[in-house]
Scaffold this motif. Sequence first.
Motif, PDB file in Angstrom:
ATOM      1  N   UNK A 112       0.839  -1.195   0.000  1.00  0.00           N
ATOM      2  CA  UNK A 112       0.000   0.000   0.000  1.00  0.00           C
ATOM      3  C   UNK A 112       0.874   1.244   0.000  1.00  0.00           C
ATOM      4  N   UNK A 113       0.286   2.366  -0.412  1.00  0.00           N
ATOM      5  CA  UNK A 113       0.963   3.648  -0.311  1.00  0.00           C
ATOM      6  C   UNK A 113      -0.051   4.773  -0.360  1.00  0.00           C
ATOM      7  N   UNK A 114       0.403   5.945   0.061  1.00  0.00           N
ATOM      8  CA  UNK A 114      -0.307   7.204  -0.164  1.00  0.00           C
ATOM      9  C   UNK A 114       0.561   7.946  -1.164  1.00  0.00           C
ATOM     10  N   UNK A 115       0.037   8.207  -2.349  1.00  0.00           N
ATOM     11  CA  UNK A 115       0.891   8.834  -3.339  1.00  0.00           C
ATOM     12  C   UNK A 115       0.145   9.419  -4.508  1.00  0.00           C
ATOM     13  N   UNK A 116       0.907   9.998  -5.398  1.00  0.00           N
ATOM     14  CA  UNK A 116       0.390  10.686  -6.578  1.00  0.00           C
ATOM     15  C   UNK A 116      -0.303   9.694  -7.510  1.00  0.00           C
ATOM     16  N   UNK A 117      -1.613   9.867  -7.722  1.00  0.00           N
ATOM     17  CA  UNK A 117      -2.329   8.947  -8.618  1.00  0.00           C
ATOM     18  C   UNK A 117      -1.924   9.100 -10.078  1.00  0.00           C
TER      19      UNK A 117
END
Length: 180
Positions: A112-117
């Motif tokens: 998983x990550x939080x990042x630029x789509x």
Amino acid sequence: MEIRAERPEDHEAVREVHRRAFGDHGGVVADLVDALRRAEPDALSLVAADEGGVAGHVLLSRSLLDAPRRLVGVQVLSPLGVLPERQRRGVGAALVRRALAVADERGVPLVFLEGDPGYYPRLGFVPGASRGFRKPSLRIPDAAFQVAALSTYEPWMTGTLVYAATFWELDCVGLRDPGP
């Protein structure tokens, strides 16, 4: 450019990569890397290095997926940083690809990550909600919450991502309202 495991002598160069790559938030990101190293000495920490030194860094650390059948060990890709003058040359992509390959070799089902789509889909990530996953915080923009399914993933593995305590302790989950 060599993608290799981070060594103790790389630590200060890795701090500098994140300080520069993340601008105003670089100190917080560098502190997150240090804290994750202490909390999880066997985290997957890779650098991109050449004769000029360390140009980029990626870290994968343990988290959990709260699935209906049971808790599932997963990984979180955070952070990924590349020196500003080395960006847009494939360094970050090479780090992510190698990190995913190693995670897959280790039997990790999901990353998983939080990042630029706009960046991560070309590296195998999709929006987490589209695969039945719930983000660990409402502060994470829906489009930023992304996942890559690896070879040991099974369709029953859905549920809520639970970040490791280090992310919460350093308040590194989602976006904070910058205020007035």
